[in-house]
Design a protein around this motif. Sequence first.
Motif, short mmCIF file in Angstrom:
data_model
loop_
_atom_site.label_atom_id
_atom_site.label_comp_id
_atom_site.label_asym_id
_atom_site.label_seq_id
_atom_site.Cartn_x
_atom_site.Cartn_y
_atom_site.Cartn_z
N UNK A 64 6.29 -48.61 1.50
CA UNK A 64 7.77 -47.95 1.56
C UNK A 64 7.81 -47.07 2.82
N UNK A 65 6.72 -45.99 2.83
CA UNK A 65 6.66 -45.21 3.92
C UNK A 65 6.82 -45.79 5.32
N UNK A 66 5.93 -46.97 5.37
CA UNK A 66 6.13 -47.61 6.55
C UNK A 66 7.43 -48.34 6.93
N UNK A 67 8.11 -48.88 6.09
CA UNK A 67 9.52 -49.51 6.34
C UNK A 67 10.54 -48.27 6.65
N UNK A 68 10.33 -47.11 6.06
CA UNK A 68 11.04 -45.91 6.45
C UNK A 68 10.75 -45.44 7.91
N UNK A 69 9.68 -45.58 8.20
CA UNK A 69 9.32 -45.19 9.64
C UNK A 69 9.76 -46.15 10.56
N UNK A 70 10.03 -47.38 10.35
CA UNK A 70 10.20 -48.18 11.36
C UNK A 70 11.78 -48.81 11.09
N UNK B 271 -0.09 -54.50 -2.43
CA UNK B 271 0.46 -53.20 -2.36
C UNK B 271 2.07 -53.39 -1.97
N UNK B 272 2.42 -54.28 -1.30
CA UNK B 272 4.00 -54.56 -0.86
C UNK B 272 4.46 -54.96 -2.29
N UNK B 273 3.81 -56.13 -3.07
CA UNK B 273 4.41 -56.56 -4.44
C UNK B 273 4.77 -55.71 -5.46
N UNK B 274 3.65 -54.84 -5.53
CA UNK B 274 3.79 -53.98 -6.55
C UNK B 274 4.44 -52.63 -6.30
#
Length: 115
Positions: free
Chosen positions: A31-37, A22-25
């Motif tokens: 992306x939503x988790x990265x935005x959240x944190x 999921x991260x690589x593709x």
Amino acid sequence: MYAAYLACTLLAVALTGSAAIANVIGHAYPKSQADKVRVDHKWILPFGLLLGAGAAGLLAGLAVPALGLLAAAGLVIYFLGALVAHLRVHDLSLGPWSLYFGACAAALVTTIAYR
């Protein structure tokens, strides 16, 4: 004991492997988790590669026990870092985190117990 070791290891491989993909593709969830944190999106690919390396290490650990032990310990440390990132921004929705962390911790414990 072997059955528990194998089951925990394969579950951790499946979970971390799917997260790595999921991260690589570039799936929307990481992306939503990265935005959240509040983590820059440029870190999503390296995190995916770390997860993929951990999953591969767990699989390799079935043949070379030291690799499995190191991979499981590395994944536990990875997910402890993820916990810190979530707590830093006061994000307490830790259901998915607990699933991944629990699987990797179980893989680590059963690896130690079996070997």
